[in-house]
Design a protein around this motif. Structure first.
Motif, mmCIF file in Angstrom:
data_model
loop_
_atom_site.group_PDB
_atom_site.id
_atom_site.type_symbol
_atom_site.label_atom_id
_atom_site.label_comp_id
_atom_site.label_asym_id
_atom_site.label_seq_id
_atom_site.Cartn_x
_atom_site.Cartn_y
_atom_site.Cartn_z
ATOM 1 N N THR A 260 33.664 30.247 44.761
ATOM 2 C CA THR A 260 34.298 30.128 43.451
ATOM 3 C C THR A 260 33.907 28.828 42.760
ATOM 4 O O THR A 260 33.524 28.832 41.583
ATOM 5 N N ASP A 261 33.999 27.730 43.478
ATOM 6 C CA ASP A 261 33.657 26.430 42.894
ATOM 7 C C ASP A 261 32.195 26.376 42.454
ATOM 8 O O ASP A 261 31.865 25.832 41.391
ATOM 9 N N VAL B 187 28.190 26.289 38.001
ATOM 10 C CA VAL B 187 26.987 26.787 37.333
ATOM 11 C C VAL B 187 27.339 27.357 35.960
ATOM 12 O O VAL B 187 26.645 27.102 34.968
ATOM 13 N N ALA B 188 28.418 28.142 35.898
ATOM 14 C CA ALA B 188 28.840 28.738 34.630
ATOM 15 C C ALA B 188 29.108 27.658 33.584
ATOM 16 O O ALA B 188 28.665 27.760 32.437
ATOM 17 N N ALA B 189 29.832 26.622 33.965
ATOM 18 C CA ALA B 189 30.141 25.538 33.031
ATOM 19 C C ALA B 189 28.873 24.857 32.545
ATOM 20 O O ALA B 189 28.754 24.507 31.368
ATOM 21 N N GLY C 249 23.279 37.886 41.137
ATOM 22 C CA GLY C 249 22.446 37.302 42.179
ATOM 23 C C GLY C 249 23.275 36.776 43.334
ATOM 24 O O GLY C 249 22.925 36.949 44.512
ATOM 25 N N LEU C 250 24.393 36.139 43.012
ATOM 26 C CA LEU C 250 25.279 35.619 44.043
ATOM 27 C C LEU C 250 25.941 36.759 44.812
ATOM 28 O O LEU C 250 26.127 36.686 46.037
ATOM 29 N N ILE D 23 33.856 37.109 42.996
ATOM 30 C CA ILE D 23 32.924 36.744 41.922
ATOM 31 C C ILE D 23 33.318 37.418 40.616
ATOM 32 O O ILE D 23 33.308 36.792 39.550
ATOM 33 N N VAL D 24 33.675 38.702 40.688
ATOM 34 C CA VAL D 24 34.092 39.432 39.485
ATOM 35 C C VAL D 24 35.336 38.793 38.878
ATOM 36 O O VAL D 24 35.413 38.560 37.664
ATOM 37 N N ASP D 25 36.311 38.472 39.716
ATOM 38 C CA ASP D 25 37.546 37.843 39.229
ATOM 39 C C ASP D 25 37.250 36.462 38.645
ATOM 40 O O ASP D 25 37.844 36.059 37.630
#
Length: 213
Positions: free
Chosen positions: A104-105, A110-112, A133-134, A150-152
């Motif tokens: 999650t972290d 990466v998203a940020a 990919g993850l 990952i979806v959540d």
């Protein structure tokens, strides 16, 4: 093995909101439904052993189905021009896939980083490509339950970071404007914006410090 699930009632609700201005909650629900479809497509493409998802796919011809198709098409283009960026995500980040907190972290970091300089559809597609990919990494390493995590996680990121932007554009259907009928030798205009995301994603991959766990 855990599988991706979505009830027929949920699918109907997701489809219904395209006929009006969606709420924040509905946009997040749609984001997660699209993520499930994207991940399942990438698992199949990777040839990873995976039970058939026990959920209803977007209704053929429906607006959500169109959005999903466009998202996958743009993802194909994005992954084609930078194939190594969206593969072996866990190895690039040097993380263990056995801890939900670590996964999650890492994904949120990466998203940020991808959206540091603003939001574009290209970057949104990049976010989905990272998630998929993850997810492929997780299933390959016998951690299929992490796919749901990952979806959540993507849904929560959309809620906190992308919902306002999506509402200004009328929702997810706006992504269909990224596909234009042009000479095949020319890239669709969305790629111009997507290219900007590569630098941010690569920066996240190589410079975001995540402790080894």
């Amino acid at each position: 093995m855990e599988v991706l699930r979505r009830s027929s009632v949920f699918a109907a609700e997701v489809m219904e909101v395209f006929d009006r201005s969606p709420t924040d909650k509905e946009l997040v629900s749609q984001a997660k439904a699209l993520c499930r479809d994207y991940i399942n497509s990438r698992l199949i493409r990777a040839g990873v052993s995976w039970s058939k998802p026990d959920y209803n796919a977007p209704v053929p011809g429906g607006k959500l189905a169109e959005v999903s198709t466009i998202l996958l098409r743009l993802g194909d283009e994005l992954e084609y021009i930078r194939p190594n960026v969206y593969r072996n995500i866990a190895r690039q980040l040097n993380i263990s896939l056995h801890s939900e907190t670590v996964v999650t972290d890492a994904f949120l970091a990466v998203a940020a980083q991808i959206f540091t300089a603003g939001i574009t559809w290209g970057k949104v597609v990049s976010l989905y490509a990272v998630a998929a990919g993850l997810a492929v990494d997780c299933v390959r390493h016998a951690q299929p339950a992490m796919v749901h995590t990952i979806v959540d996680c993507l849904g929560e990121f959309v809620r906190k970071t992308l919902v306002t932007w999506l509402k200004r554009r009328g929702g997810w259907a706006d992504i269909t404007k990224c596909v234009v009928n042009t000479d095949p030798s020319l890239r669709s205009h969305w790629l111009v914006a997507a290219v900007c995301s590569f630098g941010h994603f690569l920066k996240a991959i190589f410079f975001v410090l995540l402790p080894e766990r």
